[in-house]
Design a protein around this motif. Structure first.
Motif, PDB file in Angstrom:
ATOM      1  N   MET A   1     -13.125 -15.815  -8.007  1.00 58.61           N
ATOM      2  CA  MET A   1     -13.294 -14.843  -6.934  1.00 58.61           C
ATOM      3  C   MET A   1     -12.368 -13.654  -7.155  1.00 58.61           C
ATOM      4  N   VAL A   2     -12.565 -12.607  -6.374  1.00 55.94           N
ATOM      5  CA  VAL A   2     -11.732 -11.410  -6.447  1.00 55.94           C
ATOM      6  C   VAL A   2     -10.385 -11.697  -5.791  1.00 55.94           C
TER       7      VAL A   2
ATOM      8  N   LEU B   1      -7.977  -5.269  -6.735  1.00 47.12           N
ATOM      9  CA  LEU B   1      -8.595  -4.208  -5.948  1.00 47.12           C
ATOM     10  C   LEU B   1      -8.315  -2.810  -6.488  1.00 47.12           C
ATOM     11  N   MET B   2      -7.096  -2.560  -6.941  1.00 51.48           N
ATOM     12  CA  MET B   2      -6.739  -1.225  -7.413  1.00 51.48           C
ATOM     13  C   MET B   2      -7.472  -0.849  -8.699  1.00 51.48           C
ATOM     14  N   LYS B   3      -8.046  -1.824  -9.380  1.00 48.25           N
ATOM     15  CA  LYS B   3      -8.772  -1.560 -10.631  1.00 48.25           C
ATOM     16  C   LYS B   3     -10.244  -1.260 -10.382  1.00 48.25           C
ATOM     17  N   LEU B   4     -10.705  -1.446  -9.165  1.00 48.38           N
ATOM     18  CA  LEU B   4     -12.129  -1.291  -8.850  1.00 48.38           C
ATOM     19  C   LEU B   4     -12.397   0.146  -8.404  1.00 48.38           C
TER      20      LEU B   4
ATOM     21  N   LEU C   1     -15.192   4.525  -4.715  1.00 48.00           N
ATOM     22  CA  LEU C   1     -16.099   5.648  -4.457  1.00 48.00           C
ATOM     23  C   LEU C   1     -17.174   5.261  -3.450  1.00 48.00           C
ATOM     24  N   VAL C   2     -17.669   4.030  -3.575  1.00 55.28           N
ATOM     25  CA  VAL C   2     -18.707   3.545  -2.662  1.00 55.28           C
ATOM     26  C   VAL C   2     -18.186   3.518  -1.219  1.00 55.28           C
TER      27      VAL C   2
ATOM     28  N   ARG D   1      -7.348  -2.366   2.675  1.00 54.04           N
ATOM     29  CA  ARG D   1      -7.163  -3.587   1.886  1.00 54.04           C
ATOM     30  C   ARG D   1      -8.188  -4.644   2.285  1.00 54.04           C
ATOM     31  N   VAL D   2      -8.376  -4.812   3.567  1.00 54.51           N
ATOM     32  CA  VAL D   2      -9.306  -5.825   4.057  1.00 54.51           C
ATOM     33  C   VAL D   2     -10.749  -5.450   3.738  1.00 54.51           C
ATOM     34  N   VAL D   3     -11.129  -4.197   3.977  1.00 58.00           N
ATOM     35  CA  VAL D   3     -12.503  -3.763   3.711  1.00 58.00           C
ATOM     36  C   VAL D   3     -12.833  -3.914   2.228  1.00 58.00           C
ATOM     37  N   ARG D   4     -11.941  -3.459   1.364  1.00 59.68           N
ATOM     38  CA  ARG D   4     -12.180  -3.573  -0.074  1.00 59.68           C
ATOM     39  C   ARG D   4     -12.339  -5.030  -0.505  1.00 59.68           C
TER      40      ARG D   4
END
Length: 493
Positions: free
Chosen positions: A329-330, A335-338, A343-344, A438-441
């Motif tokens: 899982m992620v 997250l910082m690499k995505l 952009l989305v 952080r939570v949304v990502r």
């Protein structure tokens, strides 16, 4: 004849009120309002859209009236910069809302407090103790547990081929996660607590005529104040009990699972901050209000946009495969690499800002900007939705979902560039931006990385309903229904 004369007099007075203020100083242009109610009748069910239409006729700095209160609607990045940056201190206060006074212990909170030393102290406290990078990092493991529970539920649904109400799942996740981070896991299970939270937010969001026609406030014609007092007392007892239990266990080892109450009580006992119980309770309510619905709404819209645009969904999944792989899982550290996912989310928040009209500001003194006089105590409404849909800023395809428009752009989520202000800007910008993002990502990344998604009953992506309804947040009209299929090489998280 007398009736006709009276009507004519009222129309003339209304016209003069809309064009001139004392000493002949000219207010911004705006439509004619009605006596007493001003322009409230023009707002409709979707005020952000209706105010944008009016701004196209009267300009990006427009004068209207909310009942007896003058208001200025700002609808362009240039006008927003004047209000939120250039003259930030003049417009840094909030109008006093009757029900909010009861909801938040005399306005000793962040969102609704009027500008002054008390508000500055509370904001400093929240930024330093509760919403700092260190505190957010310390709660990674807690958030991970809630997200893993969601993924387990979806894996089970996937194995059964079930249609999932994604909206309900995301909202439930955010309720549990929000309460867990703020008051501690399990405390929201107290009978009557969640219903009290719902009641107080419902009453705070209700249209209260006393906020626009102040001389009827003492009459409480709608019964809102009476109901708010009852709910506030009930909620206050819950919060007192929860704080008491935290205080009884203060000092016990809990470093990795400390919630916001633990942190505030620790600072209170160490005399690091000037804190009292009323302030703690007001901050708790403020944090719940600021996190629970806003993050869930942002997730719903971002997920909707991905379902509606399979090309973009595939690009996000491709990035996740490259960064994370299909064997796990992620994690927060991913997250910082995505970059494309970022952009989305930006594009989704441009099209569907969580708060299409930023919380109202109030002018603390008379001021003239762009040649227009804005009197003291005017309400300032920044139409973030109109700015995000301004074709002069975003080109002719402004209503299309196109994450690539942010590629190479310097716009961030902090409101430094007034073309993009989903969390506001300036002194009254949202202090919880870092935590919310952080939570949304994390949740969006998990949903699209762990599963492929199909719309039910052979529905085409273009048939997905994208209608909106205005409220405390800009929510979807109907929930998202979709069928998940597990795409990771795991049996269970």
């Amino acid at each position: 004849m007398g009736y006709l004369i009276a009507v004519c007099v009222l129309v003339v007075i209304s016209y003069l009120f809309n064009v001139y203020q004392k000493n002949g100083r000219r207010l911004p242009p705006g439509p004619w309002g009605l006596p007493i109610i001003g322009h409230l009748h023009m707002l409709g069910d979707l005020p952000h859209r209706n105010l944008q239409k009016l701004a196209k006729k009267y300009g990006p700095i427009m004068h209207i009236r909310f009942g007896f209160f003058p208001a200025v609607v700002v609808s362009s990045p240039e006008a927003a910069e004047l209000v939120l940056k250039t003259h930030d201190t003049v417009f840094a206060s909030r109008p006093k809302i009757q029900t909010s006074d009861l909801m938040s212990s005399g306005l000793s909170n962040l969102a609704f407090a009027q500008y002054g030393p008390e508000w500055r102290n509370v904001r400093k406290l929240c930024s330093k103790l509760l919403l700092s990078s260190a505190t957010i990092e310390s709660m990674n493991s807690m958030r991970k547990v809630y997200v893993m529970n969601l993924v387990r539920d979806l894996i089970h649904a996937s194995s059964q081929g079930n249609v999932v109400d994604v909206s309900e799942k995301v909202k439930s996740l955010m309720v549990d996660m929000t309460f867990g981070m703020i008051i501690g896991p399990g405390n929201d299970a107290r009978p009557g607590f969640k219903s009290s939270i719902k009641d107080i937010f419902r009453l705070a969001a209700a249209f209260n005529i006393a906020d626009y026609v102040p001389f009827v406030g003492a009459l409480d014609l709608q019964g809102l104040i009476r109901k708010m007092k009852v709910v506030s007392k009930r909620l206050d007892r819950f919060l007192e009990d929860i704080i008491d239990e935290h205080a009884q266990h203060a000092g016990e080892p809990k470093e990795n699972d400390r919630d916001f109450i633990d942190i505030m009580l620790s600072a209170m006992s160490a005399e690091e901050q000037h804190l009292d119980r009323d302030t703690i309770k007001a901050i708790i309510i403020d944090m719940i209000a600021g996190a629970k619905d806003t993050s869930a709404t942002a997730m719903e819209w971002a997920f909707s946009d991905l379902l509606r645009h399979p090309r973009v969904m595939k690009l996000v999944q491709s990035e996740l495969e490259s960064v994370v792989g299909l064997n796990r899982m992620v994690e927060d550290s991913d997250l910082m690499k995505l970059e494309y996912l970022d952009l989305v989310i930006k594009e989704s928040m441009r099209l569907h800002p969580i708060a299409p009209l930023l919380l109202p500001h109030e002018s603390r003194e008379d001021i003239t900007i762009n040649g227009y006089f804005i009197p003291k105590n005017s309400r300032i409404i920044v139409n973030a939705w109109a700015i995000g849909h301004d074709q002069h800023v975003w080109s002719d395809n402004v209503d299309e979902f196109n994450p690539e428009r942010f590629f190479g752009a310097t716009m961030d989520f902090k409101g430094n560039d007034l073309r993009f202000i989903p969390f506001g800007s300036g002194r009254r910008g949202c202090p919880g931006t870092l935590l919310g993002l952080r939570v949304v990502r994390l949740v969006i990344a998990q949903l699209v990385h762990c599963f492929n998604w199909e719309l039910p009953n052979g529905m085409s992506p273009l048939d997905l309903d994208m209608n909106e309804k205005f409220g405390l947040t800009l929510a979807r009209t109907i929930p998202i229904l979709a069928i998940p299929t597990l795409r990771l090489n795991i049996d269970k998280p």
